[in-house]
Design an enzyme around this catalytic site. Structure first.
Site, PDB file in Angstrom:
ATOM      1  N   CYS A 152      10.990   4.229  11.643  1.00 57.73           N
ATOM      2  CA  CYS A 152      10.327   3.977  10.368  1.00 57.73           C
ATOM      3  C   CYS A 152      10.842   2.674   9.771  1.00 57.73           C
ATOM      4  O   CYS A 152      10.161   2.019   9.002  1.00 57.73           O
ATOM      5  CB  CYS A 152      10.574   5.134   9.417  1.00 57.73           C
ATOM      6  N   GLU A 163       1.528   0.784  10.891  1.00 59.89           N
ATOM      7  CA  GLU A 163       2.826   0.900  11.528  1.00 59.89           C
ATOM      8  C   GLU A 163       2.617   0.757  13.040  1.00 59.89           C
ATOM      9  O   GLU A 163       1.861   1.537  13.623  1.00 59.89           O
ATOM     10  CB  GLU A 163       3.349   2.313  11.221  1.00 59.89           C
ATOM     11  N   ARG A 173      20.726  14.725   8.883  1.00 61.28           N
ATOM     12  CA  ARG A 173      20.553  14.065   7.580  1.00 61.28           C
ATOM     13  C   ARG A 173      19.977  15.034   6.553  1.00 61.28           C
ATOM     14  O   ARG A 173      20.094  14.821   5.351  1.00 61.28           O
ATOM     15  CB  ARG A 173      19.624  12.856   7.783  1.00 61.28           C
ATOM     16  N   GLU A 223      10.470  11.432   3.448  1.00 68.41           N
ATOM     17  CA  GLU A 223      10.844  10.176   4.128  1.00 68.41           C
ATOM     18  C   GLU A 223       9.670   9.836   5.031  1.00 68.41           C
ATOM     19  O   GLU A 223       9.490  10.458   6.077  1.00 68.41           O
ATOM     20  CB  GLU A 223      12.120  10.374   4.957  1.00 68.41           C
ATOM     21  N   TRP A 257       9.976  13.192  15.825  1.00 68.35           N
ATOM     22  CA  TRP A 257      10.491  13.149  17.197  1.00 68.35           C
ATOM     23  C   TRP A 257      11.356  11.918  17.472  1.00 68.35           C
ATOM     24  O   TRP A 257      12.026  11.867  18.485  1.00 68.35           O
ATOM     25  CB  TRP A 257       9.314  13.144  18.195  1.00 68.35           C
ATOM     26  N   LYS A 299      12.186  22.945  11.299  1.00 65.33           N
ATOM     27  CA  LYS A 299      11.166  22.842  12.344  1.00 65.33           C
ATOM     28  C   LYS A 299      11.218  21.440  12.932  1.00 65.33           C
ATOM     29  O   LYS A 299      10.784  20.478  12.304  1.00 65.33           O
ATOM     30  CB  LYS A 299       9.774  23.077  11.760  1.00 65.33           C
ATOM     31  N   PRO A 300      11.777  21.306  14.155  1.00 61.64           N
ATOM     32  CA  PRO A 300      11.762  19.980  14.784  1.00 61.64           C
ATOM     33  C   PRO A 300      10.378  19.669  15.327  1.00 61.64           C
ATOM     34  O   PRO A 300       9.522  20.549  15.416  1.00 61.64           O
ATOM     35  CB  PRO A 300      12.769  20.136  15.935  1.00 61.64           C
ATOM     36  N   GLY A 311       8.433  12.092   8.387  1.00 57.39           N
ATOM     37  CA  GLY A 311       7.324  11.925   9.321  1.00 57.39           C
ATOM     38  C   GLY A 311       6.324  10.940   8.763  1.00 57.39           C
ATOM     39  O   GLY A 311       6.670  10.085   7.933  1.00 57.39           O
ATOM     40  N   SER A 312       5.096  11.076   9.176  1.00 62.45           N
ATOM     41  CA  SER A 312       4.074  10.106   8.769  1.00 62.45           C
ATOM     42  C   SER A 312       3.635  10.337   7.323  1.00 62.45           C
ATOM     43  O   SER A 312       3.683  11.466   6.816  1.00 62.45           O
ATOM     44  CB  SER A 312       2.865  10.217   9.697  1.00 62.45           C
TER      45      SER A 312
HETATM   46  P1  NAD Z   1       4.272  13.296  12.096  1.00 64.18           P
HETATM   47  O1  NAD Z   1       3.971  13.187  10.651  1.00 64.18           O
HETATM   48  O2  NAD Z   1       3.136  13.406  13.046  1.00 64.18           O
HETATM   49  O3  NAD Z   1       5.178  14.550  12.385  1.00 64.18           O
HETATM   50  C1  NAD Z   1       6.394  14.757  11.710  1.00 64.18           C
HETATM   51  C2  NAD Z   1       6.719  16.224  11.755  1.00 64.18           C
HETATM   52  O4  NAD Z   1       5.723  16.927  11.028  1.00 64.18           O
HETATM   53  C3  NAD Z   1       6.723  16.841  13.145  1.00 64.18           C
HETATM   54  O5  NAD Z   1       7.711  17.849  13.180  1.00 64.18           O
HETATM   55  C4  NAD Z   1       5.346  17.452  13.252  1.00 64.18           C
HETATM   56  O6  NAD Z   1       5.288  18.533  14.165  1.00 64.18           O
HETATM   57  C5  NAD Z   1       5.164  17.949  11.827  1.00 64.18           C
HETATM   58  N1  NAD Z   1       3.795  18.148  11.413  1.00 64.18           N
HETATM   59  C6  NAD Z   1       2.672  17.481  11.771  1.00 64.18           C
HETATM   60  N2  NAD Z   1       1.608  17.995  11.127  1.00 64.18           N
HETATM   61  C7  NAD Z   1       2.063  18.989  10.332  1.00 64.18           C
HETATM   62  C8  NAD Z   1       1.452  19.884   9.409  1.00 64.18           C
HETATM   63  N3  NAD Z   1       0.146  19.864   9.183  1.00 64.18           N
HETATM   64  N4  NAD Z   1       2.244  20.780   8.760  1.00 64.18           N
HETATM   65  C9  NAD Z   1       3.572  20.810   8.981  1.00 64.18           C
HETATM   66  N5  NAD Z   1       4.203  19.999   9.830  1.00 64.18           N
HETATM   67  C10 NAD Z   1       3.455  19.092  10.506  1.00 64.18           C
HETATM   68  O7  NAD Z   1       5.206  12.064  12.437  1.00 64.18           O
HETATM   69  P2  NAD Z   1       5.891  11.700  13.823  1.00 64.18           P
HETATM   70  O8  NAD Z   1       4.847  11.072  14.682  1.00 64.18           O
HETATM   71  O9  NAD Z   1       6.652  12.861  14.363  1.00 64.18           O
HETATM   72  O10 NAD Z   1       6.966  10.643  13.352  1.00 64.18           O
HETATM   73  C11 NAD Z   1       6.640   9.321  13.145  1.00 64.18           C
HETATM   74  C12 NAD Z   1       6.477   9.040  11.676  1.00 64.18           C
HETATM   75  O11 NAD Z   1       7.650   9.426  10.977  1.00 64.18           O
HETATM   76  C13 NAD Z   1       6.313   7.569  11.397  1.00 64.18           C
HETATM   77  O12 NAD Z   1       5.327   7.368  10.421  1.00 64.18           O
HETATM   78  C14 NAD Z   1       7.672   7.157  10.869  1.00 64.18           C
HETATM   79  O13 NAD Z   1       7.664   6.026  10.059  1.00 64.18           O
HETATM   80  C15 NAD Z   1       8.091   8.370  10.146  1.00 64.18           C
HETATM   81  N6  NAD Z   1       9.542   8.405   9.987  1.00 64.18           N
HETATM   82  C16 NAD Z   1      10.053   8.178   8.743  1.00 64.18           C
HETATM   83  C17 NAD Z   1      11.418   8.168   8.559  1.00 64.18           C
HETATM   84  C18 NAD Z   1      11.991   7.898   7.199  1.00 64.18           C
HETATM   85  O14 NAD Z   1      13.143   8.232   6.998  1.00 64.18           O
HETATM   86  N7  NAD Z   1      11.264   7.332   6.260  1.00 64.18           N
HETATM   87  C19 NAD Z   1      12.275   8.397   9.628  1.00 64.18           C
HETATM   88  C20 NAD Z   1      11.716   8.631  10.886  1.00 64.18           C
HETATM   89  C21 NAD Z   1      10.338   8.642  11.043  1.00 64.18           C
END
Ligand code: NAD
Length: 503
Positions: A308, A405, A183, A274, A174, A198-199, A252-253
């Site tokens: 991140c 983080e 990207r 990432e 998000w 999937k956003p 994501g995380s």
């Molecule tokens: P998140 O991992 O909670 O969610 C990321 C995405 O994954 C969302 O679209 C979410 O709906 C989806 N998701 C969650 N659980 C899932 C599952 N079980 N199966 C499939 N999809 C699932 O992370 P967030 O809170 O949205 O974003 C923050 C995190 O993203 C931070 O840790 C940040 O460091 C990281 N991030 C990394 C980069 C990078 O390029 N390294 C860039 C931006 C954010």
């Protein structure tokens, strides 16, 4: 710090309630599957909120596993024709998308400010950054090359060729709603792959508006398919386990990334990850403090600390730590908190209550262990999920804030005495995305390039992201690279062919 209530203007386009209403009404609310906008099975919907005031801004389709499967079906059907489309034609579509984004840049910026909360000026910066992936990969499309040559024995000819990997599943977070989508989408399309994207449920509107833009740019049906859902795990897992899927790209995380890697393993799906970061920001005693303070403000407070790449731990040489703390505190006290559409705001809301609770808990833990709060250190009363920009000095070893983080506007300072200690502290994390180093010594800077365990480094710079550069992490920060010459290879697979000697 007071919250300001005045409504703002942007570059010549006033942000009025009416403009926001019209913009939100123009964003599609359905799933985009096979080139058609459609409701979710059973008509289920989910709500999207404005984190600055908690208001619902739009209701959109909430996909089920059947909808997810339909999106993959469409990507699979569209793949052969798209892979066979001449590179130049694919490039032209990406370029048209870039041009359309420039035309609509104010709308995309405002949309991100509404659904994610970042200040409008930063949202414009993201449109510029996100757009560059479209331009960069439109240029890379025609540069995919192979090799032809005699084998060393002279008994045959070797051909090395590149092929699109196949239908891809892209999952984005998000915090950068547009840039994280472009990207991934741009290199995938450049390579000849089709995608399902999937956003994040918290900020899905930007991706929906971007899918509409791609449609307007003439992208053939089914090449990009979008679903939004409140049940990410349930809809995503069957897609990842479907043998027709050939690539998963996730941002994501780390916690979710690891789970998805496990799901991808049985099918030996190609993955790009990432993930999270815990960036050290090292200020040596020979640093130019003006540069370091400017860099710190960017590396820490951009995106309200929710990046991140955000600097998480400020390791500052003891001889300059007090002065560094004084200067950043002064700057932080001048920051204006408010809705991102208001003039002069640099600190918008955090994404939700959980983010505020996390910042609160991390600062409390640091203080309990002996740190002092120089400014901020509390949530902001009133509507919306705001946390005051904060400086915490003298953070003690063992504090949670050094391990986790932060993902919020909290600048934590840890003093150090020697270069070796700085390196040890900087590398003392399972993450390895980016590091920032401030020194006027060339040799020391070079030593840091070799000694810090991160995929990227800002040397006297507080921001590193660039579409022309390979973005990615070491250790638990990820696998693969996005952007640069490397980015397209995440979506290509290599074939080597040995042919008979023609003579
Ligand atoms: P998140 O991992 O909670 O969610 C990321 C995405 O994954 C969302 O679209 C979410 O709906 C989806 N998701 C969650 N659980 C899932 C599952 N079980 N199966 C499939 N999809 C699932 O992370 P967030 O809170 O949205 O974003 C923050 C995190 O993203 C931070 O840790 C940040 O460091 C990281 N991030 C990394 C980069 C990078 O390029 N390294 C860039 C931006 C954010």
């Amino acid at each position: 710090m007071p919250r300001h209530a005045a409504s703002g203007t942007d570059e010549g386009v006033p942000v009025t309630e009416n403009r926001e209403t019209e913009l939100l009404a123009s964003v599609p609310d359905g799933l985009f599957i096979g080139g058609a906008w459609q409701a979710a099975t059973g008509g289920r919907t989910l709500k999207v909120y404005d984190p600055s005031n908690g208001n619902v801004v739009k209701e959109i389709a909430d996909a089920s596993p059947e909808d997810g499967k339909a999106a993959l079906d469409a990507a699979v059907d569209a793949f052969p024709a798209w892979a066979a489309t001449p590179a130049r034609e694919r490039a032209e579509i990406l370029r048209r998308a870039f041009d359309l984004l420039q035309e609509r840049k104010e709308d995309f910026a405002l949309l991100m400010t509404i659904e994610m909360g970042k200040p409008l000026a930063e949202a414009r910066g993201e449109v510029a950054y996100g757009g560059e992936f479209l331009r960069w990969f439109s240029e890379e499309t025609a540069r995919v090359q192979g090799r032809y040559g005699a084998n060393p024995e002279g008994t045959g000819r070797m051909i090395v060729s590149q092929h699109p990997v196949g239908p891809c599943f892209l999952i984005t977070p998000w915090n950068f709603p547009l840039a994280m989508a472009t990207r991934k989408i741009a290199p995938a399309l450049a390579a000849g792959c089709t995608v399902v994207i999937k956003p994040a449920e918290l900020t899905p509107l930007t991706t929906l508006a971007f899918a509409k833009l791609l449609e307007d740019a003439g992208l053939p049906k089914g090449v990009v398919n979008v679903f939004t859902t409140s049940t990410s795990g349930a809809v995503s897992e069957p897609i990842i386990r479907d043998p027709r899927l050939r690539k998963l790209s996730f941002t994501g995380s780390t916690q979710v990334g690891v789970k998805l890697l496990e799901q991808a393993a049985p099918g030996v799906i190609r993955t790009s990850m990432e993930l999270g970061g815990n960036a050290p920001f090292v200020v040596f005693d020979d640093a130019d403090l003006d540069k370091a303070v400017d860099g710190a403000m960017l590396a820490k407070f951009r995106n309200i600390g929710q990046a991140c790449t955000a600097a998480n731990r400020f390791l500052v040489h003891r001889s300059v730590a007090a002065e560094f703390a004084r200067r950043v505190t002064e700057r932080v006290q001048g920051m204006k908190i408010g809705r991102g559409t208001e003039d002069g705001v640099s600190i918008g809301p955090l994404i939700d209550d959980r983010a505020v609770a996390k910042a609160t808990q991390l600062v409390q833990d640091a203080v309990t262990r002996g740190a002092s709060v120089a400014t901020g250190g509390h949530a902001v009363e009133g509507a919306g999920t705001f946390y005051a920009p904060t400086v915490v000095a003298d953070v003690q070893p063992g504090s949670d804030i050094l391990r986790e983080e932060i993902f919020g506007p909290v600048l934590a300072i840890v003093p150090f005495d020697t270069e070796d200690e700085a390196v040890r502290l900087a590398n003392d994390t399972e993450y390895g995305l980016v590091s920032y180093v401030f020194t006027e010594s060339l040799a020391r800077g070079q030593r840091m390039i070799e000694r810090l365990e991160t995929g990227m480094m800002g040397l006297n710079m507080g921001v590193v992201s660039n579409a022309a550069a390979p973005f990615g992490g070491w250790k638990m920060s990820g696998l693969g690279r996005e952007g640069g010459a490397e980015g397209i290879h995440e979506y290509l697979q290599t074939k080597y062919t040995l042919t008979a000697n023609p003579f």
